[in-house]
Design a protein around this motif. Structure first.
Motif, PDB file in Angstrom:
ATOM      1  N   UNK A   1       0.869  -1.362   0.306  1.00 38.03           N
ATOM      2  CA  UNK A   1       0.121   0.263  -1.071  1.00 38.03           C
ATOM      3  C   UNK A   1       1.244   1.346  -0.275  1.00 38.03           C
ATOM      4  N   UNK A   2       1.899   1.498   0.273  1.00 33.83           N
ATOM      5  CA  UNK A   2       3.325   2.452   0.410  1.00 33.83           C
ATOM      6  C   UNK A   2       4.104   2.600  -0.656  1.00 33.83           C
ATOM      7  N   UNK A   3       3.615   1.281  -2.028  1.00 35.59           N
ATOM      8  CA  UNK A   3       4.257   1.797  -3.156  1.00 35.59           C
ATOM      9  C   UNK A   3       3.719   2.705  -3.829  1.00 35.59           C
ATOM     10  N   UNK A   4       2.743   3.397  -3.396  1.00 36.93           N
ATOM     11  CA  UNK A   4       1.902   3.887  -4.890  1.00 36.93           C
ATOM     12  C   UNK A   4       2.810   5.382  -4.473  1.00 36.93           C
ATOM     13  N   UNK A   5       3.274   5.727  -3.947  1.00 36.37           N
ATOM     14  CA  UNK A   5       4.094   7.167  -4.049  1.00 36.37           C
ATOM     15  C   UNK A   5       4.573   7.409  -5.213  1.00 36.37           C
ATOM     16  N   UNK A   6       4.993   8.552  -6.038  1.00 32.60           N
ATOM     17  CA  UNK A   6       5.936   8.969  -7.396  1.00 32.60           C
ATOM     18  C   UNK A   6       7.082   9.579  -5.863  1.00 32.60           C
ATOM     19  N   UNK A   7       7.186   9.508  -4.839  1.00 32.12           N
ATOM     20  CA  UNK A   7       8.193   9.882  -4.060  1.00 32.12           C
ATOM     21  C   UNK A   7       9.425   8.653  -3.692  1.00 32.12           C
TER      22      UNK A   7
ATOM     23  N   UNK B   1       4.219   1.603 -10.909  1.00 34.47           N
ATOM     24  CA  UNK B   1       5.023   1.256 -10.011  1.00 34.47           C
ATOM     25  C   UNK B   1       6.171   1.772  -9.271  1.00 34.47           C
ATOM     26  N   UNK B   2       6.954   1.022 -10.378  1.00 33.81           N
ATOM     27  CA  UNK B   2       8.210   1.038 -10.026  1.00 33.81           C
ATOM     28  C   UNK B   2       9.035   1.892 -10.986  1.00 33.81           C
ATOM     29  N   UNK B   3       8.199   3.006 -12.158  1.00 36.45           N
ATOM     30  CA  UNK B   3       8.888   3.820 -12.924  1.00 36.45           C
ATOM     31  C   UNK B   3       8.901   5.305 -12.492  1.00 36.45           C
ATOM     32  N   UNK B   4       8.103   5.700 -12.055  1.00 30.26           N
ATOM     33  CA  UNK B   4       8.056   7.092 -11.857  1.00 30.26           C
ATOM     34  C   UNK B   4       9.077   8.383 -11.466  1.00 30.26           C
TER      35      UNK B   4
ATOM     36  N   UNK C   1     -12.697   6.975 -15.357  1.00 28.66           N
ATOM     37  CA  UNK C   1     -11.843   6.764 -13.670  1.00 28.66           C
ATOM     38  C   UNK C   1     -11.353   5.946 -13.077  1.00 28.66           C
ATOM     39  N   UNK C   2      -9.844   6.276 -12.501  1.00 27.87           N
ATOM     40  CA  UNK C   2      -9.237   4.772 -11.201  1.00 27.87           C
ATOM     41  C   UNK C   2      -9.927   6.208  -9.963  1.00 27.87           C
ATOM     42  N   UNK C   3     -10.764   4.814  -9.011  1.00 26.43           N
ATOM     43  CA  UNK C   3     -10.873   6.108  -8.104  1.00 26.43           C
ATOM     44  C   UNK C   3     -10.175   6.344  -7.108  1.00 26.43           C
ATOM     45  N   UNK C   4      -9.316   5.058  -6.587  1.00 32.35           N
ATOM     46  CA  UNK C   4      -8.316   5.430  -5.846  1.00 32.35           C
ATOM     47  C   UNK C   4      -7.033   6.042  -6.657  1.00 32.35           C
ATOM     48  N   UNK C   5      -6.927   7.669  -5.680  1.00 28.78           N
ATOM     49  CA  UNK C   5      -6.215   8.688  -5.473  1.00 28.78           C
ATOM     50  C   UNK C   5      -5.170   8.534  -6.528  1.00 28.78           C
ATOM     51  N   UNK C   6      -4.319   7.493  -5.460  1.00 32.08           N
ATOM     52  CA  UNK C   6      -2.710   7.605  -5.274  1.00 32.08           C
ATOM     53  C   UNK C   6      -2.390   6.402  -6.744  1.00 32.08           C
ATOM     54  N   UNK C   7      -3.874   5.626  -6.832  1.00 28.42           N
ATOM     55  CA  UNK C   7      -3.034   4.644  -8.499  1.00 28.42           C
ATOM     56  C   UNK C   7      -4.267   5.453  -9.349  1.00 28.42           C
TER      57      UNK C   7
ATOM     58  N   UNK D   1      14.801  -5.901 -11.948  1.00 25.61           N
ATOM     59  CA  UNK D   1      15.663  -4.347 -11.714  1.00 25.61           C
ATOM     60  C   UNK D   1      14.967  -3.650 -10.528  1.00 25.61           C
ATOM     61  N   UNK D   2      15.533  -2.879 -10.422  1.00 23.47           N
ATOM     62  CA  UNK D   2      15.343  -1.349  -8.892  1.00 23.47           C
ATOM     63  C   UNK D   2      15.383  -0.322  -9.449  1.00 23.47           C
ATOM     64  N   UNK D   3      14.488   0.656  -9.332  1.00 23.78           N
ATOM     65  CA  UNK D   3      14.113   1.410 -10.208  1.00 23.78           C
ATOM     66  C   UNK D   3      15.504   2.739 -10.462  1.00 23.78           C
ATOM     67  N   UNK D   4      16.346   2.496  -9.905  1.00 23.64           N
ATOM     68  CA  UNK D   4      17.415   3.198 -10.096  1.00 23.64           C
ATOM     69  C   UNK D   4      18.202   2.331 -11.075  1.00 23.64           C
ATOM     70  N   UNK D   5      18.357   1.481 -11.144  1.00 23.12           N
ATOM     71  CA  UNK D   5      18.511   0.629 -12.715  1.00 23.12           C
ATOM     72  C   UNK D   5      17.587   0.845 -13.246  1.00 23.12           C
TER      73      UNK D   5
END
Lengths: 201, 467
Positions: A28-34, B36-39, B75-81, B146-150
């Motif tokens: 649930x905490x992966x939704x951040x963009x920071x 999820x892992x790219x922003x 529309x995706x209701x969950x704001x963070x998603x 790979x992780x986001x840095x990679x």
């Protein structure tokens, strides 16, 4: 990236094996963009109850370990997903070094990208450090990356292995993208060759 | 020339630069990107005024937290998603990537879309900010998470800084018994080697039982190489591979196809290649399996009983005690008596057409047990369309399953599809970690056919009794 040279700090003992990235930072905490701000959710489901109150028995909730800078853990630490949110959360909490008998591959690599030093040591040495960490805030462990040693509060010292390039980047706090871009010519020459040899790629 | 493994050959073909200390810049042929892992990686590029080095080799698709219900394209209701999905949309368009938004029927789980569209080809290097990138190894491609840095490193340079892994051979000899599937193979291997057994290795799966698998089955096997701790899993390409790839939208055509095929046929381990570790399982010894604990290595045949902590040694004793408590299971209970509340069929492990066929074959003419919540989440919009065309969707809905839109869904429960605390799920996904499918949720990993059988009886069930 923040440099890592030497730290002397409180080590928190966490003897569980197979600590996975879902435990380190639930989805649930992966939704951040920071990349920042995740420390408060580190080990969230073990650290807080359903109402969000701290669980007093959890190691990082104990007064003596609240400012831990080192984590001593069981084998296969960081298994599971590739989420870099795991090292981001660890770093944000203030932990700069994780010591365990073994690490999952992706987590291990991710640590180095974030100024965290993961150290794999034989089980007996991890057991000794776990005992030392169990003494609480007076047991301060020293990690010296340059010398590649971990020293207990009693002065017992263990050498550790680390890849020379990773060590260099961590000591200097280097951005490895900039380093790679210095080799741009090699990359372009590879691409020219492959455009002929394997044009379908 | 010294003999080489398949991994050695792919590695050698992708070295763009090698330093004196052996540190290698490995060229990446395909980079898959999800929301999820790219922003943070794209943000890093912008901050440093860098571009995507090879947008043509970069494929973006939202999958992890998209809802699987109708209306998500509006529309995706969950704001963070929503913010993450919108960020991917912006990044994909701004940097000119190949992109499959939720409005596109080709959208789905990134590891299902890649092979389906012919992006994944034998001999390639494939990476993604997701550990189940191992899936693509089924094509004889070197593929890993790979992780986001990679992710940012690959976006900026199309390379990764790598050191080479060791070679491990996992051979599955002979034939599989009826009711035993690729999922049972991959779980059985993890049960044998443990979740750290593959750490430091690239695994090549081989043997008759692997050769006999379809591409879908091979993807299931390689998908969970990461649960065995390996950097990647590989299967040498053969006619099954070439037949699957041929004609896909991004597969080579004409003269290029012939040239590619010539190279692909060289992609196998030499007979006298060196292996740092070899593990062999007999196909006929593998039973339909389920997991009982909170680690993918906690694997037992469905005919077995829940183990006791004392059955283990070392740190596993405490781990097993904790697992059993979390799972609410008593040692000695036959696994086939464990009642479940939920059934989830889907994920990058088992969300392909063959998986849906296997589950539907068990469900045909049957109803799920009253009170069970059961859902099927196809791995992509195209898998969904094909399943509807084949009549599978009707079988699922008539049996009482919910028929969903494509995405990762309850495998990691980042979208609204989650378990409530204490709920027990028979899941075709890949991880049974604490809280994985929702805080307090309990997961038993198994094959699609076994999941269907559990849905019918309301408890973990030996699928062979319903065949």
């Amino acid at each position: 990236m923040e440099k890592f040279t030497t730290i002397t700090g409180v080590a928190a003992p966490m003897p569980m094996i197979n600590v996975d990235t879902d435990m380190i930072i639930p989805k649930q905490f992966l939704k951040t963009i920071k990349r920042t701000g995740l420390g408060v959710n580190l080990f969230d489901e073990m650290r807080y109850d359903d109402d969000g109150n701290e669980i007093p028995d959890f190691v990082l909730n104990k007064p003596q370990y609240r400012n831990a800078e080192i984590l001593i853990a069981g084998e296969n630490f960081g298994c599971g997903s590739s989420r870099e949110h795991a090292p981001w959360a660890i770093k944000d909490f203030g932990i700069r070094c994780v010591i365990a008998p073994s690490f999952a591959d992706i987590f291990y690599n991710n640590c180095f990208k974030n100024g965290i030093l993961p150290i794999a040591l034989p089980q007996e040495q991890v057991d000794a450090l776990m005992n030392d960490a169990g003494k609480g805030e007076n047991a301060r462990i020293t990690v010296d990356l340059e010398a590649q040693t971990v020293t207990t509060s009693d002065g017992e010292s263990f050498p550790f292995e680390v890849d020379a390039f990773k060590k260099h980047c961590l000591l200097e706090g280097l951005d490895d993208i900039a380093l790679t871009l210095e080799k741009q010519a090699s990359i372009q020459s590879y691409e020219s060759r492959i455009a002929v040899e394997r044009p379908w790629v | 020339m010294s003999p080489k493994t398949l991994y050695d050959k792919i590695w050698d073909a992708h070295v763009a630069h090698e330093a004196d200390d052996g540190t290698t810049l490995l060229y990446i042929d395909r980079h898959l990107v999800h929301e999820v892992t790219s922003p943070q990686a794209f943000e890093g590029l912008r901050l440093a005024s860098r571009k995507v080095h090879a947008p043509d080799k970069t494929i973006a698709v939202p999958d992890h937290n998209v809802p699987t219900t109708e209306g998500r394209d509006v529309f995706i209701e969950n704001e963070e998603s929503r913010i993450q999905v919108e960020a991917l949309d912006t990044n994909a368009r701004e940097f000119g990537l190949h992109y499959y938004p939720v409005t596109d029927i080709r959208q789905g789980i990134v590891h299902i879309v890649g092979p389906e569209q012919g992006w994944t080809l034998p001999g390639m290097t494939v990476v993604c900010g997701d550990s189940h990138t191992a899936t693509h190894g089924a094509f004889g491609a070197l593929a890993h998470g790979i992780g986001t840095s990679e992710v940012e490193h690959v976006l900026a340079t199309q390379t990764l800084i790598q050191t080479k892994s060791k070679n491990m051979k996992v051979e599955i000899t002979g034939k599989l018994a009826p009711g035993v599937t690729a999922k049972d193979i991959t779980l059985a291997v993890i049960g044998k080697i443990g979740t750290a057994g593959g750490t430091g290795y690239v695994i090549e799966y081989c043997g008759e039982a692997i050769r006999d698998l379809s591409m879908e089955g091979r993807m299931t096997v390689c998908n969970m190489a990461i649960e065995g701790g390996a950097r990647a899993g590989l299967i040498a390409p053969d006619e099954t591979t070439f037949d699957y790839v041929k004609g896909r939208p991004h597969a080579p055509k004409g003269a290029q196809w012939e040239a590619a095929l010539t190279w692909w046929k060289t992609l196998k381990s030499d007979d006298d290649a060196h292996w740092d570790k070899v593990v062999t399982l007999k196909g006929e010894d593998i039973a339909p399996v389920v997991t009982w604990g909170t680690s993918p290595e906690d694997v037992l045949p469905i005919t077995a009983s829940v183990p006791a902590p004392e059955d283990f040694t070392g740190g596993k004793v405490d781990a097993a005690r904790r697992s059993l408590e979390y799972m609410g299971l008593k040692p000695g209970t036959p696994l086939s008596e464990v009642a479940i509340d939920t059934v989830f069929i889907g994920s990058c492990t088992n969300g392909r057409i063959e998986d849906l066929r296997a589950a539907a074959a068990i469900l045909k003419g049957r109803k799920i047990k009253e009170g069970i919540r059961a859902m099927v989440v196809p791995g992509s919009g195209l898998v969904r369309a094909q399943a509807e065309e084949e009549g599978l969707a009707d079988i699922f809905t008539e049996a009482g399953f919910e028929w969903r839109l494509a995405g990762c869904s309850m495998c990691l429960a980042m979208n609204p599809d989650q378990l409530a605390p204490g709920e027990r799920c028979a899941a075709t996904s890949n991880r049974n970690f604490e809280g994985r499918q929702g805080r307090g949720g309990r997961t038993h990993l198994l094959s699609p056919a076994m999941a269907a059988a559990a849905a019918v009886t309301g408890h973990l069930t030996d699928v062979r009794e319903l065949m």
